[in-house]
Design a protein around this motif. Structure first.
Motif, PDB file in Angstrom:
ATOM      1  N   SER A  29     193.165  52.702  64.128  1.00 59.28           N
ATOM      2  CA  SER A  29     192.045  53.351  64.815  1.00 59.28           C
ATOM      3  C   SER A  29     192.521  54.627  65.505  1.00 59.28           C
ATOM      4  CB  SER A  29     191.410  52.405  65.823  1.00 59.28           C
ATOM      5  OG  SER A  29     192.308  52.124  66.868  1.00 59.28           O
ATOM      6  N   VAL A  30     191.639  55.599  65.527  1.00 64.33           N
ATOM      7  CA  VAL A  30     191.942  56.893  66.141  1.00 64.33           C
ATOM      8  C   VAL A  30     191.098  57.006  67.406  1.00 64.33           C
ATOM      9  CG1 VAL A  30     191.845  59.389  65.817  1.00 64.33           C
ATOM     10  CG2 VAL A  30     192.369  57.901  63.888  1.00 64.33           C
ATOM     11  N   PRO A  31     191.714  57.331  68.533  1.00 60.76           N
ATOM     12  CA  PRO A  31     190.931  57.440  69.754  1.00 60.76           C
ATOM     13  C   PRO A  31     189.932  58.597  69.663  1.00 60.76           C
ATOM     14  CG  PRO A  31     193.161  58.214  70.122  1.00 60.76           C
ATOM     15  CD  PRO A  31     193.121  57.628  68.747  1.00 60.76           C
ATOM     16  N   ALA A  32     188.821  58.443  70.332  1.00 58.27           N
ATOM     17  CA  ALA A  32     187.796  59.487  70.343  1.00 58.27           C
ATOM     18  C   ALA A  32     188.360  60.730  71.028  1.00 58.27           C
ATOM     19  CB  ALA A  32     186.562  58.998  71.076  1.00 58.27           C
ATOM     20  N   PRO A  33     188.037  61.898  70.514  1.00 61.04           N
ATOM     21  CA  PRO A  33     188.546  63.117  71.143  1.00 61.04           C
ATOM     22  C   PRO A  33     187.955  63.300  72.531  1.00 61.04           C
ATOM     23  CG  PRO A  33     186.945  63.639  69.437  1.00 61.04           C
ATOM     24  CD  PRO A  33     187.183  62.168  69.368  1.00 61.04           C
ATOM     25  N   ASP A  34     188.738  63.879  73.407  1.00 57.77           N
ATOM     26  CA  ASP A  34     188.281  64.157  74.762  1.00 57.77           C
ATOM     27  C   ASP A  34     187.287  65.311  74.704  1.00 57.77           C
ATOM     28  OD1 ASP A  34     187.935  64.394  77.468  1.00 57.77           O
ATOM     29  OD2 ASP A  34     189.931  65.232  77.855  1.00 57.77           O
ATOM     30  N   ILE A  35     186.071  65.052  75.144  1.00 55.62           N
ATOM     31  CA  ILE A  35     185.027  66.059  75.042  1.00 55.62           C
ATOM     32  C   ILE A  35     185.347  67.272  75.921  1.00 55.62           C
ATOM     33  CG2 ILE A  35     183.501  65.220  76.865  1.00 55.62           C
ATOM     34  CD1 ILE A  35     181.227  65.680  74.758  1.00 55.62           C
ATOM     35  N   CYS A  36     186.167  67.077  76.933  1.00 53.92           N
ATOM     36  CA  CYS A  36     186.517  68.187  77.815  1.00 53.92           C
ATOM     37  C   CYS A  36     187.531  69.135  77.171  1.00 53.92           C
ATOM     38  CB  CYS A  36     187.048  67.655  79.145  1.00 53.92           C
ATOM     39  SG  CYS A  36     185.765  66.843  80.114  1.00 53.92           S
ATOM     40  N   GLN A  37     188.115  68.725  76.068  1.00 55.93           N
ATOM     41  CA  GLN A  37     189.047  69.580  75.357  1.00 55.93           C
ATOM     42  C   GLN A  37     188.347  70.400  74.273  1.00 55.93           C
ATOM     43  OE1 GLN A  37     192.205  69.911  76.293  1.00 55.93           O
ATOM     44  NE2 GLN A  37     191.856  68.422  77.898  1.00 55.93           N
ATOM     45  N   GLN A  38     187.039  70.285  74.217  1.00 56.69           N
ATOM     46  CA  GLN A  38     186.265  70.981  73.188  1.00 56.69           C
ATOM     47  C   GLN A  38     186.351  72.492  73.409  1.00 56.69           C
ATOM     48  OE1 GLN A  38     182.171  69.916  73.146  1.00 56.69           O
ATOM     49  NE2 GLN A  38     181.662  71.228  71.446  1.00 56.69           N
ATOM     50  N   THR A  39     186.490  73.225  72.323  1.00 60.16           N
ATOM     51  CA  THR A  39     186.507  74.678  72.382  1.00 60.16           C
ATOM     52  C   THR A  39     185.378  75.205  71.522  1.00 60.16           C
ATOM     53  OG1 THR A  39     187.994  74.884  70.501  1.00 60.16           O
ATOM     54  CG2 THR A  39     189.012  74.695  72.685  1.00 60.16           C
ATOM     55  N   ILE A  40     185.226  76.510  71.503  1.00 62.87           N
ATOM     56  CA  ILE A  40     184.162  77.089  70.684  1.00 62.87           C
ATOM     57  C   ILE A  40     184.678  77.476  69.307  1.00 62.87           C
ATOM     58  CG2 ILE A  40     182.828  77.842  72.673  1.00 62.87           C
ATOM     59  CD1 ILE A  40     183.859  80.669  72.159  1.00 62.87           C
ATOM     60  N   SER A  41     185.801  76.908  68.901  1.00 68.40           N
ATOM     61  CA  SER A  41     186.340  77.239  67.584  1.00 68.40           C
ATOM     62  C   SER A  41     185.394  76.806  66.467  1.00 68.40           C
ATOM     63  CB  SER A  41     187.716  76.604  67.387  1.00 68.40           C
ATOM     64  OG  SER A  41     187.623  75.204  67.503  1.00 68.40           O
ATOM     65  N   ALA A  42     184.671  75.708  66.658  1.00 69.51           N
ATOM     66  CA  ALA A  42     183.713  75.275  65.638  1.00 69.51           C
ATOM     67  C   ALA A  42     182.615  76.308  65.475  1.00 69.51           C
ATOM     68  CB  ALA A  42     183.114  73.926  66.012  1.00 69.51           C
ATOM     69  N   ALA A  43     182.221  76.933  66.558  1.00 70.55           N
ATOM     70  CA  ALA A  43     181.187  77.961  66.490  1.00 70.55           C
ATOM     71  C   ALA A  43     181.705  79.193  65.753  1.00 70.55           C
ATOM     72  CB  ALA A  43     180.727  78.343  67.888  1.00 70.55           C
ATOM     73  N   ALA A  44     182.981  79.482  65.921  1.00 72.40           N
ATOM     74  CA  ALA A  44     183.546  80.648  65.241  1.00 72.40           C
ATOM     75  C   ALA A  44     183.613  80.421  63.734  1.00 72.40           C
ATOM     76  CB  ALA A  44     184.931  80.944  65.790  1.00 72.40           C
ATOM     77  N   LEU A  45     183.789  79.175  63.316  1.00 69.75           N
ATOM     78  CA  LEU A  45     183.879  78.870  61.898  1.00 69.75           C
ATOM     79  C   LEU A  45     182.515  78.669  61.245  1.00 69.75           C
ATOM     80  CD1 LEU A  45     186.857  76.366  61.992  1.00 69.75           C
ATOM     81  CD2 LEU A  45     186.909  78.745  61.276  1.00 69.75           C
ATOM     82  N   ASP A  53     174.871  79.622  67.082  1.00 72.73           N
ATOM     83  CA  ASP A  53     174.328  79.723  68.434  1.00 72.73           C
ATOM     84  C   ASP A  53     174.268  78.355  69.110  1.00 72.73           C
ATOM     85  OD1 ASP A  53     174.015  82.447  68.050  1.00 72.73           O
ATOM     86  OD2 ASP A  53     171.884  82.276  67.499  1.00 72.73           O
ATOM     87  N   THR A  54     173.863  77.353  68.367  1.00 76.17           N
ATOM     88  CA  THR A  54     173.768  76.002  68.916  1.00 76.17           C
ATOM     89  C   THR A  54     175.138  75.468  69.297  1.00 76.17           C
ATOM     90  OG1 THR A  54     171.813  75.584  67.560  1.00 76.17           O
ATOM     91  CG2 THR A  54     172.952  73.660  68.453  1.00 76.17           C
ATOM     92  N   LEU A  55     176.145  75.697  68.464  1.00 78.03           N
ATOM     93  CA  LEU A  55     177.494  75.224  68.767  1.00 78.03           C
ATOM     94  C   LEU A  55     178.075  75.925  69.990  1.00 78.03           C
ATOM     95  CD1 LEU A  55     178.946  74.918  65.172  1.00 78.03           C
ATOM     96  CD2 LEU A  55     178.508  73.059  66.767  1.00 78.03           C
ATOM     97  N   VAL A  56     177.823  77.217  70.113  1.00 80.72           N
ATOM     98  CA  VAL A  56     178.314  77.952  71.291  1.00 80.72           C
ATOM     99  C   VAL A  56     177.632  77.429  72.550  1.00 80.72           C
ATOM    100  CG1 VAL A  56     178.352  80.203  72.426  1.00 80.72           C
ATOM    101  CG2 VAL A  56     178.968  80.016  70.020  1.00 80.72           C
ATOM    102  N   ASP A  57     176.316  77.256  72.488  1.00 75.18           N
ATOM    103  CA  ASP A  57     175.580  76.744  73.652  1.00 75.18           C
ATOM    104  C   ASP A  57     176.089  75.361  74.060  1.00 75.18           C
ATOM    105  OD1 ASP A  57     174.070  79.045  73.663  1.00 75.18           O
ATOM    106  OD2 ASP A  57     172.344  78.123  72.651  1.00 75.18           O
ATOM    107  N   ASN A  58     176.330  74.496  73.088  1.00 78.20           N
ATOM    108  CA  ASN A  58     176.829  73.155  73.372  1.00 78.20           C
ATOM    109  C   ASN A  58     178.211  73.212  74.024  1.00 78.20           C
ATOM    110  OD1 ASN A  58     176.872  70.323  73.345  1.00 78.20           O
ATOM    111  ND2 ASN A  58     178.055  70.329  71.457  1.00 78.20           N
ATOM    112  N   ALA A  59     179.086  74.056  73.526  1.00 80.04           N
ATOM    113  CA  ALA A  59     180.433  74.170  74.094  1.00 80.04           C
ATOM    114  C   ALA A  59     180.372  74.681  75.523  1.00 80.04           C
ATOM    115  CB  ALA A  59     181.284  75.099  73.234  1.00 80.04           C
ATOM    116  N   ILE A  60     179.490  75.625  75.790  1.00 79.55           N
ATOM    117  CA  ILE A  60     179.358  76.163  77.147  1.00 79.55           C
ATOM    118  C   ILE A  60     178.821  75.094  78.096  1.00 79.55           C
ATOM    119  CG2 ILE A  60     178.083  77.823  78.554  1.00 79.55           C
ATOM    120  CD1 ILE A  60     178.320  79.759  76.135  1.00 79.55           C
ATOM    121  N   MET A  61     177.831  74.342  77.653  1.00 80.54           N
ATOM    122  CA  MET A  61     177.285  73.275  78.512  1.00 80.54           C
ATOM    123  C   MET A  61     178.325  72.205  78.801  1.00 80.54           C
ATOM    124  SD  MET A  61     173.329  72.696  77.362  1.00 80.54           S
ATOM    125  CE  MET A  61     173.731  72.213  75.692  1.00 80.54           C
ATOM    126  N   GLN A  62     179.100  71.813  77.799  1.00 80.86           N
ATOM    127  CA  GLN A  62     180.130  70.790  77.995  1.00 80.86           C
ATOM    128  C   GLN A  62     181.227  71.291  78.921  1.00 80.86           C
ATOM    129  OE1 GLN A  62     179.957  67.715  77.185  1.00 80.86           O
ATOM    130  NE2 GLN A  62     178.096  67.932  75.994  1.00 80.86           N
TER     131      GLN A  62
END
Length: 76
Positions: A29-45, A53-62
């Motif tokens: 089993s793989v532990p769930a990623p820490d949501i606080c370590q999320q970056t906007i790299s997914a939005a860049a890709l 836009d949605t991915l950037v907004d989500n990263a900023i809110m988190q």
């Protein structure tokens, strides 16, 4: 082998397989990623447009939520 022996053998085999599957699932089993370590790299890709836009907004809110949690844990 009589019927009682066959039933007992089947129960032992089934129990052993169930324990083996459980043990292997816990090891791999793989532990769930820490949501606080999320970056906007997914939005860049992401493709330009609403997905990005949605991915950037989500990263900023988190990020704001994680900063509040970090300040709260520092005060303890």
């Amino acid at each position: 082998m009589n019927n009682r022996g066959k039933v007992l053998s089947g129960l032992v085999t089934t129990s052993s397989l169930a324990l083996l599957v459980y043990f292997l699932s816990e090891i791999t089993s793989v532990p769930a990623p820490d949501i606080c370590q999320q970056t906007i790299s997914a939005a860049a890709l992401a493709d330009a447009g609403s997905d990005q836009d949605t991915l950037v907004d989500n990263a900023i809110m988190q990020q704001s939520t994680c900063e509040e949690n970090a300040e709260t844990s520092d005060l303890r």
